[in-house]
Design a protein around this motif. Structure first.
Motif, PDB file in Angstrom:
ATOM      1  N   LEU A  79     119.933  52.476  52.154  1.00  0.00           N
ATOM      2  CA  LEU A  79     119.121  52.235  53.340  1.00  0.00           C
ATOM      3  C   LEU A  79     118.860  53.513  54.127  1.00  0.00           C
ATOM      4  O   LEU A  79     117.753  53.749  54.613  1.00  0.00           O
ATOM      5  N   ASP A  80     119.878  54.374  54.233  1.00  0.00           N
ATOM      6  CA  ASP A  80     119.741  55.570  55.069  1.00  0.00           C
ATOM      7  C   ASP A  80     118.913  56.659  54.390  1.00  0.00           C
ATOM      8  O   ASP A  80     118.571  57.659  55.026  1.00  0.00           O
ATOM      9  N   LEU A  81     118.569  56.497  53.113  1.00  0.00           N
ATOM     10  CA  LEU A  81     117.803  57.510  52.394  1.00  0.00           C
ATOM     11  C   LEU A  81     116.364  57.091  52.094  1.00  0.00           C
ATOM     12  O   LEU A  81     115.513  57.940  51.863  1.00  0.00           O
ATOM     13  N   GLN A  82     116.083  55.803  52.078  1.00  0.00           N
ATOM     14  CA  GLN A  82     114.711  55.379  51.811  1.00  0.00           C
ATOM     15  C   GLN A  82     114.132  54.500  52.901  1.00  0.00           C
ATOM     16  O   GLN A  82     112.983  54.074  52.823  1.00  0.00           O
ATOM     17  N   GLY A  83     114.907  54.257  53.955  1.00  0.00           N
ATOM     18  CA  GLY A  83     114.429  53.403  55.034  1.00  0.00           C
ATOM     19  C   GLY A  83     114.674  51.939  54.737  1.00  0.00           C
ATOM     20  O   GLY A  83     115.007  51.553  53.624  1.00  0.00           O
ATOM     21  N   GLY A  84     114.487  51.118  55.749  1.00  0.00           N
ATOM     22  CA  GLY A  84     114.753  49.698  55.633  1.00  0.00           C
ATOM     23  C   GLY A  84     115.497  49.218  56.859  1.00  0.00           C
ATOM     24  O   GLY A  84     115.436  49.854  57.927  1.00  0.00           O
ATOM     25  N   PHE A  85     116.202  48.105  56.733  1.00  0.00           N
ATOM     26  CA  PHE A  85     116.963  47.633  57.897  1.00  0.00           C
ATOM     27  C   PHE A  85     118.214  46.880  57.464  1.00  0.00           C
ATOM     28  O   PHE A  85     118.346  46.457  56.318  1.00  0.00           O
TER      29      PHE A  85
END
Length: 423
Positions: free
Chosen positions: A33-39
């Motif tokens: 999540l912290d490398l490609q975005g998201g939630f």
């Protein structure tokens, strides 16, 4: 000379392998999540009607959520129960946050009820639930289109066709004051007039705004109703831009660490330092190979573990090389010094790696949070691969060079002649 050729062939084959396959492997690794975005969402589970949250209830909730996430098409989601009554969800790469949150938290309780309307269209009588989602065949909801208007609808199949037949027979046919209403979480979706008795167990839900809405509803119904109520406790979002920036910074840090370590090893340890650099590249390649092979999700803490592993990777070489230098200073020949130094350093290296491995296993078991466990996985993987590359491979390569007879001066090992004479 034969040993030198063998060394060159091994190193050449290694770098050809790395050069031709490294980037495809790296691109195939799943990013967190912290490398490609998201939630990320953290929910509290509240059973309907109260009562404790059991292990079975947690498992049922996890299954329903996984089915719903499949409808969203998310690659490598994380659904992590946190007993006694929490469940954490990470959805990397998701951009439509509102749609995902709505689909995840919806209870998806489907109900068919008989409504009686007055002349003004107001509900004057409403029956209890005649059919519910439990009466539907699993996975049978699908998107269809009206023959008259081509509008999207959701087709349903009832487990017991006779039950739907009895319901539709009991409602007056063709009377607009009598409707078979369909509710989802007590929200009216459609309320069609019954024109004939349905005998084939097929029903349709009309009133969809577009195909996408119909697809989401079909996916919700196929996933099943949640057995609990989900209360959102926290929500965190990482934009794709920030994720990419974090990834690039992590790559830059890794490359810088690799270069600094290579320069240090070559400057201080000369020939063994060169061997350490070669095996360091092999170590990095193997880490990425196993991350790709066992489908480990790479996160920022994972990159930190990888960079830390680079420093640990040359520790074994440094211990061995210092032992060799001590043997050379005592006046031994180069082959004898390499053999004795390698033997004397082995137990120290094994002890260090075993204790590091134990710490990683404890961190994985007791870490709790997914970021900590992700760090622990790569830490454990790095420790094991260190033993393979920087103990096994490094010793093989160094012994090939020494046995070639071309490196018979102590200077190749970072030892000056006056140090030997002083000893």
């Amino acid at each position: 000379m034969r040993q030198l050729v063998q060394f060159a062939l091994i190193v050449a084959a290694l770098f050809v392998l790395i050069g031709t396959t490294f980037w495809p492997l790296a691109r195939g690794i799943t990013l967190g999540l912290d490398l490609q975005g998201g939630f990320e969402l953290l929910y509290k589970i509240e059973p309907h009607g109260g009562g404790p949250v059991t292990t079975d209830l947690l498992r049922q909730t996890e299954t329903v959520l996984a089915n719903r996430i499949n409808v969203l098409g998310v690659a490598e989601p994380l659904i992590e129960p946190e007993p006694p009554d929490r469940i954490r969800i990470q959805l990397p790469g998701v951009t439509n946050v509102d749609e995902a949150r709505q689909m995840l938290a919806a209870e998806a309780h489907l109900a068919f009820r008989h409504l009686v309307l007055d002349d003004k269209g107001n509900v004057v009588e409403e029956s209890p639930d005649l059919l519910t989602g439990a009466d539907l065949k699993e996975g049978a909801a699908r998107v269809v289109f009206s023959d008259r208007t081509t509008a999207p609808m959701v087709s349903l199949t009832v487990k017991d066709p006779k039950k739907l037949e009895a319901i539709t027979r009991s409602i007056p046919h063709g009377d607009p004051k009598h409707r078979l209403a369909i509710f989802l979480d007590d929200r009216l979706i459609s309320a069609p007039t019954v024109n004939a008795t349905i005998t084939n167990g097929q029903a349709v839900i009309e009133g969809m705004a577009d195909v996408e809405e119909a697809r989401r509803l079909a996916g919700l119904l196929n996933a099943g109703a949640l057995p609990v109520k989900l209360v959102e406790l926290s929500y965190a979002s990482v934009s794709p831009t920030l994720g990419q920036a974090a990834l690039f910074r992590g790559i830059e840090a890794g490359v810088a660490a690799l270069l600094f370590i290579a320069v240090f090893m070559l400057a201080v340890y000369r020939l063994p330092g060169f061997v350490a650099v070669v095996t360091l590249f092999a170590y990095v390649y193997l880490v990425f190979f196993f991350l790709w092979g066992i489908r480990v999700t790479l996160t920022l803490p994972g990159i930190a573990a990888l960079i830390l592993g680079m420093g640990m990777a040359v520790d074994a070489n440094i211990i061995t090389d210092e032992r060799i230098k001590d043997e050379l200073r005592s006046g031994k020949s180069i082959p004898s010094a390499v053999k004795a130094g390698s033997r004397r350093s082995l137990m120290t290296i094994l002890d260090a790696h075993v204790t590091t491995l134990i710490a990683g296993i404890v961190l994985f078991i007791m870490g709790g949070a997914s970021a900590i466990r992700g760090f622990a996985v790569i830490h454990i993987l790095s420790t094991v691969l260190n033993l393979i590359t920087n103990v096994g491979l490094a010793r093989l390569l160094l012994h090939l060079l020494v046995r070639s007879g071309r490196f018979d001066r102590p200077a190749f090992f970072g030892v000056r002649e006056r140090e030997i004479r002083a000893a």
